[in-house]
Design a protein around this motif. Structure first.
Motif, PDB file in Angstrom:
ATOM      1  N   ASP A   1     -11.222  -9.162   1.751  1.00  0.00           N
ATOM      2  CA  ASP A   1     -12.308  -9.638   2.604  1.00  0.00           C
ATOM      3  C   ASP A   1     -13.419 -10.300   1.803  1.00  0.00           C
ATOM      4  OD1 ASP A   1     -11.053  -8.809   4.869  1.00  0.00           O
ATOM      5  OD2 ASP A   1     -12.229  -6.971   5.121  1.00  0.00           O
ATOM      6  N   THR A   2     -13.666  -9.798   0.600  1.00  0.00           N
ATOM      7  CA  THR A   2     -14.783 -10.304  -0.208  1.00  0.00           C
ATOM      8  C   THR A   2     -14.441 -11.575  -0.963  1.00  0.00           C
ATOM      9  OG1 THR A   2     -14.135  -8.946  -2.126  1.00  0.00           O
ATOM     10  CG2 THR A   2     -15.630  -7.954  -0.524  1.00  0.00           C
ATOM     11  N   THR A   3     -13.146 -11.944  -0.978  1.00  0.00           N
ATOM     12  CA  THR A   3     -12.744 -13.092  -1.792  1.00  0.00           C
ATOM     13  C   THR A   3     -12.289 -14.294  -0.980  1.00  0.00           C
ATOM     14  OG1 THR A   3     -10.492 -12.199  -1.986  1.00  0.00           O
ATOM     15  CG2 THR A   3     -12.075 -11.597  -3.702  1.00  0.00           C
ATOM     16  N   ASN A   4     -11.748 -14.073   0.234  1.00  0.00           N
ATOM     17  CA  ASN A   4     -11.286 -15.221   1.026  1.00  0.00           C
ATOM     18  C   ASN A   4     -11.160 -14.828   2.484  1.00  0.00           C
ATOM     19  OD1 ASN A   4      -8.401 -14.379   1.725  1.00  0.00           O
ATOM     20  ND2 ASN A   4      -8.353 -14.204  -0.509  1.00  0.00           N
ATOM     21  N   ASN A   5     -10.932 -15.813   3.337  1.00  0.00           N
ATOM     22  CA  ASN A   5     -10.762 -15.564   4.765  1.00  0.00           C
ATOM     23  C   ASN A   5      -9.409 -16.067   5.252  1.00  0.00           C
ATOM     24  OD1 ASN A   5     -11.222 -18.260   4.541  1.00  0.00           O
ATOM     25  ND2 ASN A   5     -12.833 -18.370   6.101  1.00  0.00           N
TER      26      ASN A   5
ATOM     27  N   PHE B   1       0.839  -1.199   0.000  1.00  0.00           N
ATOM     28  CA  PHE B   1       0.000   0.000   0.000  1.00  0.00           C
ATOM     29  C   PHE B   1       0.877   1.253   0.000  1.00  0.00           C
ATOM     30  CE2 PHE B   1       0.422  -1.372   4.423  1.00  0.00           C
ATOM     31  CZ  PHE B   1       0.732  -0.212   5.106  1.00  0.00           C
ATOM     32  N   ARG B   2       0.342   2.330  -0.531  1.00  0.00           N
ATOM     33  CA  ARG B   2       1.085   3.585  -0.614  1.00  0.00           C
ATOM     34  C   ARG B   2       1.526   4.029   0.775  1.00  0.00           C
ATOM     35  NH1 ARG B   2      -2.806   4.277  -4.764  1.00  0.00           N
ATOM     36  NH2 ARG B   2      -4.311   5.192  -3.281  1.00  0.00           N
ATOM     37  N   HIS B   3       2.678   4.655   0.830  1.00  0.00           N
ATOM     38  CA  HIS B   3       3.317   4.972   2.106  1.00  0.00           C
ATOM     39  C   HIS B   3       2.384   5.734   3.043  1.00  0.00           C
ATOM     40  CE1 HIS B   3       6.253   5.964   5.048  1.00  0.00           C
ATOM     41  NE2 HIS B   3       6.321   7.235   4.733  1.00  0.00           N
ATOM     42  N   ASN B   4       2.120   5.122   4.208  1.00  0.00           N
ATOM     43  CA  ASN B   4       1.288   5.717   5.261  1.00  0.00           C
ATOM     44  C   ASN B   4      -0.115   6.103   4.782  1.00  0.00           C
ATOM     45  OD1 ASN B   4       3.108   5.454   7.349  1.00  0.00           O
ATOM     46  ND2 ASN B   4       3.899   7.541   7.208  1.00  0.00           N
ATOM     47  N   ASP B   5      -0.585   5.452   3.722  1.00  0.00           N
ATOM     48  CA  ASP B   5      -1.888   5.770   3.141  1.00  0.00           C
ATOM     49  C   ASP B   5      -2.933   4.803   3.707  1.00  0.00           C
ATOM     50  OD1 ASP B   5      -4.142   6.126   1.498  1.00  0.00           O
ATOM     51  OD2 ASP B   5      -2.912   6.689  -0.226  1.00  0.00           O
ATOM     52  N   LEU B   6      -3.656   5.242   4.722  1.00  0.00           N
ATOM     53  CA  LEU B   6      -4.632   4.384   5.387  1.00  0.00           C
ATOM     54  C   LEU B   6      -5.811   4.034   4.486  1.00  0.00           C
ATOM     55  CD1 LEU B   6      -4.686   6.054   8.925  1.00  0.00           C
ATOM     56  CD2 LEU B   6      -3.401   4.039   8.184  1.00  0.00           C
ATOM     57  N   ALA B   7      -6.214   4.971   3.631  1.00  0.00           N
ATOM     58  CA  ALA B   7      -7.328   4.709   2.723  1.00  0.00           C
ATOM     59  C   ALA B   7      -6.967   3.596   1.735  1.00  0.00           C
ATOM     60  CB  ALA B   7      -7.710   5.979   1.974  1.00  0.00           C
ATOM     61  N   HIS B   8      -5.730   3.644   1.221  1.00  0.00           N
ATOM     62  CA  HIS B   8      -5.291   2.608   0.278  1.00  0.00           C
ATOM     63  C   HIS B   8      -5.207   1.258   0.982  1.00  0.00           C
ATOM     64  CE1 HIS B   8      -2.171   1.057  -2.816  1.00  0.00           C
ATOM     65  NE2 HIS B   8      -3.396   0.773  -3.193  1.00  0.00           N
TER      66      HIS B   8
ATOM     67  N   GLY C   1      -6.402  -0.047  14.290  1.00  0.00           N
ATOM     68  CA  GLY C   1      -7.861  -0.104  14.193  1.00  0.00           C
ATOM     69  C   GLY C   1      -8.326  -0.712  12.886  1.00  0.00           C
ATOM     70  N   ILE C   2      -7.666  -0.333  11.800  1.00  0.00           N
ATOM     71  CA  ILE C   2      -8.021  -0.874  10.488  1.00  0.00           C
ATOM     72  C   ILE C   2      -7.739  -2.372  10.426  1.00  0.00           C
ATOM     73  CG2 ILE C   2      -7.376  -0.842   8.043  1.00  0.00           C
ATOM     74  CD1 ILE C   2      -6.904   2.195   8.390  1.00  0.00           C
ATOM     75  N   ALA C   3      -6.585  -2.781  10.962  1.00  0.00           N
ATOM     76  CA  ALA C   3      -6.235  -4.198  10.961  1.00  0.00           C
ATOM     77  C   ALA C   3      -7.276  -5.015  11.734  1.00  0.00           C
ATOM     78  CB  ALA C   3      -4.847  -4.396  11.555  1.00  0.00           C
ATOM     79  N   LYS C   4      -7.670  -4.544  12.899  1.00  0.00           N
ATOM     80  CA  LYS C   4      -8.679  -5.258  13.694  1.00  0.00           C
ATOM     81  C   LYS C   4     -10.008  -5.350  12.953  1.00  0.00           C
ATOM     82  CE  LYS C   4      -7.032  -4.239  18.370  1.00  0.00           C
ATOM     83  NZ  LYS C   4      -7.359  -3.570  19.660  1.00  0.00           N
TER      84      LYS C   4
ATOM     85  N   SER D   1      -6.951   0.271   3.600  1.00  0.00           N
ATOM     86  CA  SER D   1      -8.324  -0.187   3.833  1.00  0.00           C
ATOM     87  C   SER D   1      -8.940  -0.761   2.575  1.00  0.00           C
ATOM     88  CB  SER D   1      -9.185   0.972   4.341  1.00  0.00           C
ATOM     89  OG  SER D   1      -8.747   1.418   5.605  1.00  0.00           O
ATOM     90  N   ASN D   2      -8.693  -0.100   1.452  1.00  0.00           N
ATOM     91  CA  ASN D   2      -9.248  -0.561   0.185  1.00  0.00           C
ATOM     92  C   ASN D   2      -8.716  -1.939  -0.192  1.00  0.00           C
ATOM     93  OD1 ASN D   2      -8.814  -0.415  -3.133  1.00  0.00           O
ATOM     94  ND2 ASN D   2     -10.799   0.339  -2.443  1.00  0.00           N
TER      95      ASN D   2
END
Length: 417
Positions: free
Chosen positions: A184-188, A168-175, A213-216, A177-178
């Motif tokens: 999440d939609t393809t596997n567990n 993911f782009r450096h320190n880019d939380l939105a990227h 928070g995002i990881a959790k 998360s995306n």
């Protein structure tokens, strides 16, 4: 003829301006480094607190040598694990509020061991002992999400596994998360998010609490490589995790090293007891390597406890960082063409981005001619077009040292313009 391409590859790298060569240091003392008989003021060391030469660290190493000898003599799982190693591991685990910790010979080994152990899986490890046809049927799964500027030791380890590596782009939380949402939609499968606490080449920090928070949210583990935060951040010098009060639940895996601000060598991984027990059984870089010298563990523990008890060196380092940035901004700033940029860093790492390998080498050479040692950092250590001088400050630098540095940079820039 076998390997007859070696010289051609080296020639190609030289033509690109990326060829690396070693230099031999004769000695270093009080920030003066001697290389090839010439003396320089050193602004390239990761010894951010000057602990390498601290009398207590040196004396502790001597006492460790007297008690345990020059080396450990064996793998940790044979007879190489001593009470010195155990004491250091217990101090780290307790200080970071983790259940357990495990020592490695280097941060490189720790990162690679972690990747290869987690993403071959205990349920898959026995594939190594099976026939090729049997092993071929075993499924290796997992997803690794790494910051674009993650250290090469981890990236190389990740690429050596069967896990899917996404950056993911450096320190880019939105990227980040995306990317996690798409998975999440393809596997567990098992998911690991990885970042550095303080980035080794840019000197900036990761938004760890938000990242946790995002990881959790996406049922992923967060791992922090805190090689450059250890010793200089946190009330007791235990790094980014301590400074931001992040729990084991927030950051299940912490990797830190001792070869920078702590002033010795080696590394650790801290986390749950299950994680550490798993690594003791499946981390090949631990199982099959001779343990770090016990004397080194004794000296490391002394250094950590001294840093925790006396903040004067950390305070001096922070003062030097602020003074350098003030002097640089007042005297130099960014150059007229906009291609010399002092990175936005509040850490001991103060990169000056110059934009090309040729210009970085020229500026480094011009500084050497003025008695300043700062090697050029080029691709592939940093991305293409972001070649730089990586200035590192120490608590033991004086304001006069920093004045000399800034004056030298200004004169060097004029000479290569």
């Amino acid at each position: 003829m076998a390997f007859d391409w070696l010289e051609a590859r080296l020639s190609e790298r030289a033509q690109q301006g990326y060829l690396r060569k070693r230099v031999c240091q004769q000695y270093e003392k009080d920030n003066i480094i001697c290389i090839d008989g010439e003396h320089y003021l050193n602004f390239a060391s990761n010894d951010y607190l000057g602990m390498r030469q601290h009398e207590g660290v040196l004396q502790s190493w001597v006492e460790g040598l007297a008690q345990f000898g020059g080396g450990s003599g064996a793998s940790p799982l044979v007879t190489g694990h001593t009470q010195a190693h155990l004491a250091l591991e217990a101090y780290i685990a307790d200080g970071l509020n983790r259940e357990s910790a495990l020592l490695f010979n280097s941060g490189f080994a720790a990162n690679q061991a972690l990747c290869m152990a987690l993403f071959s899986g205990a349920h898959n490890q026995d594939a190594c002992n099976q026939t090729p046809s049997a092993a071929a049927g075993i499924k290796h799964s997992g997803e690794i999400f790494a910051d674009r500027l993650m250290h090469a030791s981890f990236l190389e380890g990740a690429m050596a596994t069967k896990a899917k590596l996404r950056r993911f782009r450096h320190n880019d939380l939105a990227h980040l998360s995306n990317l996690l949402e798409k998975v999440d939609t393809t596997n567990n499968s098992d998911k690991l998010v990885v970042t550095e606490g303080v980035f080794s080449m840019d000197g900036d920090s990761a938004p760890l609490r938000d990242m946790a928070g995002i990881a959790k949210q996406h049922n992923a583990w967060l791992m922090v490589d805190d090689a450059h935060g250890m010793g200089v951040l946190g009330e007791n010098g235990l790094g980014s995790i301590e400074a931001q009060a992040l729990s084991q639940s927030d950051v299940p895996i912490v990797m830190g090293t001792f070869g920078k601000a702590v002033g010795t060598a080696g590394a650790f991984i801290a986390g749950s007891q299950a994680l550490i027990d798993y690594l003791v059984n499946y981390a090949k870089h631990y199982v099959y390597s001779t343990a770090m010298p016990p004397a080194q563990a004794v000296a490391t523990l002394y250094s950590l406890t001294h840093i925790a008890a006396d903040s004067s060196r950390t305070d001096a380092l922070n003062d030097n960082v602020a003074y350098f940035r003030e002097r640089f901004g007042a005297q130099i700033g960014n150059d007229q063409n906009g291609d010399l940029i002092l990175a936005n860093s509040s850490s001991a790492i103060q990169p000056i981005i110059v934009g090309s390998p040729e210009r970085a080498l020229a500026l480094s050479d011009a500084l050497k001619a003025r008695g300043i040692w700062i090697p050029a950092i080029r691709y592939p250590t940093v991305p293409k077009g972001e070649d730089r001088l990586r200035i590192t400050l120490s608590a033991t630098h004086t304001q006069q040292d920093i004045d000399v540095l800034v004056d030298a940079i200004a004169l060097a820039m004029e000479s290569i313009a």
